[in-house]
Design a protein around this motif. Structure first.
Motif, short mmCIF file in Angstrom:
data_model
loop_
_atom_site.label_atom_id
_atom_site.label_comp_id
_atom_site.label_asym_id
_atom_site.label_seq_id
_atom_site.Cartn_x
_atom_site.Cartn_y
_atom_site.Cartn_z
N VAL A 51 9.17 2.75 7.43
CA VAL A 51 8.17 1.66 8.13
C VAL A 51 7.37 1.02 7.35
O VAL A 51 6.64 1.66 6.46
N VAL A 52 7.21 -0.32 7.53
CA VAL A 52 6.79 -1.32 6.50
C VAL A 52 5.62 -1.74 7.37
O VAL A 52 5.80 -2.39 8.24
N ASP A 53 4.15 -1.51 7.05
CA ASP A 53 3.24 -2.17 7.47
C ASP A 53 2.77 -3.49 6.89
O ASP A 53 2.06 -3.82 5.73
N ILE B 118 12.13 -0.72 8.63
CA ILE B 118 11.45 -1.36 9.95
C ILE B 118 10.00 -2.09 9.79
O ILE B 118 9.28 -1.28 9.31
N ALA B 119 9.97 -3.24 10.05
CA ALA B 119 8.66 -4.07 9.54
C ALA B 119 8.07 -4.09 10.83
O ALA B 119 8.40 -4.53 11.72
N VAL B 120 6.88 -3.98 10.52
CA VAL B 120 5.63 -4.17 11.71
C VAL B 120 4.80 -5.23 11.31
O VAL B 120 4.24 -4.96 10.23
N THR B 121 4.57 -6.10 12.16
CA THR B 121 3.26 -7.37 11.90
C THR B 121 2.74 -7.78 13.09
O THR B 121 3.21 -7.31 14.19
N SER B 122 2.10 -8.65 12.83
CA SER B 122 1.27 -9.25 14.22
C SER B 122 0.57 -10.69 13.68
O SER B 122 0.81 -11.07 12.39
N ILE B 123 0.13 -11.35 14.59
CA ILE B 123 -0.26 -12.67 14.28
C ILE B 123 -1.56 -12.67 13.73
O ILE B 123 -2.21 -13.88 13.23
N ARG B 124 -2.44 -11.60 13.95
CA ARG B 124 -3.73 -11.40 13.26
C ARG B 124 -4.04 -10.03 13.16
O ARG B 124 -3.41 -9.06 13.61
N GLY B 125 -5.16 -9.75 12.36
CA GLY B 125 -5.63 -8.28 12.12
C GLY B 125 -6.42 -7.82 13.24
O GLY B 125 -6.83 -8.75 14.27
N GLY B 126 -6.64 -6.47 13.38
CA GLY B 126 -7.44 -5.93 14.37
C GLY B 126 -6.91 -5.64 15.56
O GLY B 126 -7.42 -5.24 16.41
N VAL B 127 -5.53 -5.69 15.70
CA VAL B 127 -4.76 -5.67 16.87
C VAL B 127 -4.11 -4.25 17.24
O VAL B 127 -3.57 -3.99 17.94
N GLY B 128 -4.05 -3.40 16.06
CA GLY B 128 -3.27 -2.05 15.81
C GLY B 128 -2.39 -2.22 15.08
O GLY B 128 -1.33 -1.31 15.35
N HIS C 298 15.64 -4.56 8.99
CA HIS C 298 16.78 -4.15 10.02
C HIS C 298 16.43 -4.33 11.38
O HIS C 298 17.28 -4.40 12.48
N ALA C 299 15.24 -3.88 11.41
CA ALA C 299 14.34 -4.13 12.85
C ALA C 299 13.05 -4.45 12.66
O ALA C 299 12.45 -4.32 11.54
N ARG C 300 12.36 -5.22 13.89
CA ARG C 300 11.11 -5.54 13.63
C ARG C 300 10.19 -5.15 15.05
O ARG C 300 10.76 -5.14 15.98
N VAL C 301 9.00 -4.95 14.54
CA VAL C 301 8.23 -4.56 15.55
C VAL C 301 6.86 -5.80 15.53
O VAL C 301 6.07 -5.47 14.58
N VAL C 302 6.92 -6.29 16.62
CA VAL C 302 5.57 -7.45 16.61
C VAL C 302 4.38 -6.95 17.52
O VAL C 302 4.75 -6.45 18.54
N VAL C 303 3.29 -6.50 17.08
CA VAL C 303 2.16 -5.95 17.84
C VAL C 303 1.51 -6.98 18.29
O VAL C 303 0.67 -8.04 17.66
#
Length: 388
Positions: free
Chosen positions: A263-265, A147-157, A282-287
């Motif tokens: 869980v991949v940060d 499960i990959a976790v990412t975001s468009i920029r840093g500092g958002v949690g 296999h699954a993605r979490v966009v913060v």
């Protein structure tokens, strides 16, 4: 559905190994041709020359000059053990002492009011919902789920959400869970996971993994988390070379044999490792932060995921985080804008304990934060298991 076969075969071809695991490269051997035999003595005649017999050469005076012929080195001599890295603290000791007592996520008045409401309300519905979510989190898996976790920029949690997911999976599941950092060299995941020091990194582990290693061998190179689970940092906290795609693929492909959930940060988009992780997970979490620019940028990411060949949008969940108690953007309107793409949006409320930074203590989280985290983990796990 993630097309695992394509990139895994690429890794196997690049490594040139049947099992796809990286091994330390061995330098080429320097072969030494045997010295020619001294000419046969004329006194032995042709028979002596044919039989290889010869007289002992005359003794030479001792000399201190080294033998110019290089010695032949065997492969065992060339396979030098990798030096053990030094253990490095995740926080400067002076900062560790400066940390005050962590705040509870909910105020005392809110906790008291919640306890009173629980006494007067029926708990049957809450128990049924918690049982359903726990069943989803405990779904059996045939192979390790990433499960990959990412975001468009840093500092958002992003690292905070990764740490919360790793702890939640470890609490509900009875098989090994790994939280892996694939962020830049100065990521905050080890601190949020409560690790006091780190030693081995992803790049180090990629050089020593072998198919013969057991789970107990692998965990010797990982950081044990306080309340269970394991952590693999991306670096020792130095400013150095970032994690590359080859190392990421090698490590994740190998560790899936040992851990049911990883869980991949990830680094922030549009980084190369983040795009690779999002495409192969296999699954993605966009913060996404609950700000106008944050929601707008996340919507662009979701549109990009919808264009991928294997429809990654169907296995994506959005975590809408509130990093301030005073939000300008309406949270319901922000969630509705993101749901237009077809994804599930799970709002994570503002939490005083998370906002304070430092190690996360699950018992100090606000109740709404705990409930939202469990729901987010269940949504991600349901989509990860759906992928075959």
């Amino acid at each position: 559905m993630a097309q695992e076969g394509d990139w895994q075969l690429d890794v196997l071809r690049e490594l040139g190994q049947p099992d796809g695991l990286a091994r330390p490269a061995e330098p080429p051997l320097r072969l030494v041709h045997p010295a020619p035999a001294p000419p046969a003595d004329p006194r032995l005649g042709l028979a002596g020359a044919a039989s290889g017999q010869h007289l002992d050469p005359p003794a030479r005076p001792p000399s201190s000059a080294p033998d110019p012929r290089p010695a032949v080195r065997t492969p065992r001599d060339l396979r030098l053990p990798m030096p053990t890295p030094e253990s490095v603290p995740t926080l400067d000791p002076r900062l560790s002492h400066a940390l005050g007592s962590p705040q509870h996520g909910d105020s005392m008045a809110r906790r008291t009011g919640r306890s009173i409401r629980k006494l007067t309300a029926s708990a049957a519905q809450d128990v049924a919902e918690q049982t359903r979510i726990a069943r989803e989190l405990q779904q059996p898996v045939t192979t390790g789920r990433v499960i990959a976790v990412t975001s468009i920029r840093g500092g958002v949690g992003k690292s905070t959400v990764s740490a919360l997911l790793g702890r939640t999976f470890n609490h509900y599941r009875h098989d090994p869970v790994l939280t892996l950092e694939a962020d830049a060299a100065l990521g905050t995941l080890p601190v949020r996971m409560g690790a006091e020091s780190v030693r081995w990194s992803c790049a180090d582990l990629a050089q020593i993994l072998t198919p013969a290693m057991q789970l107990t061998d692998v965990t010797g190179y990982l950081v044990p988390v306080t309340d269970g689970g394991w952590l693999l940092p991306a670096s020792q906290g130095h400013v150095g070379a970032p994690l590359d795609i080859r190392t990421y693929r090698t490590v994740t492909l190998a560790l899936r044999r040992y851990f049911a959930v990883t869980v991949v940060d990830c680094e922030c988009l549009p980084g190369e490792v983040a795009r690779t992780a999002m495409d192969t997970a296999h699954a993605r979490v966009v913060v996404a932060p609950t700000t106008a620019e944050g929601v707008n940028g996340t919507r662009l990411v979701l549109d990009w995921l919808a264009q991928l060949p294997h429809s990654a949008l169907a296995s994506t969940v959005v975590a809408l985080t509130a990093n301030s108690p005073d939000l300008i953007l309406d949270g319901k309107a922000a969630a509705a804008h993101l749901r237009e793409t077809g994804v599930t949006v799970v709002p994570l409320p503002y939490d005083r304990h998370l906002a304070g930074g430092g190690p996360i203590r699950t018992e100090m989280l606000g109740e709404d934060t705990r409930d939202a985290t469990v729901r987010l983990a269940a949504e991600a796990m349901q989509r990860a298991v759906r992928v075959r």
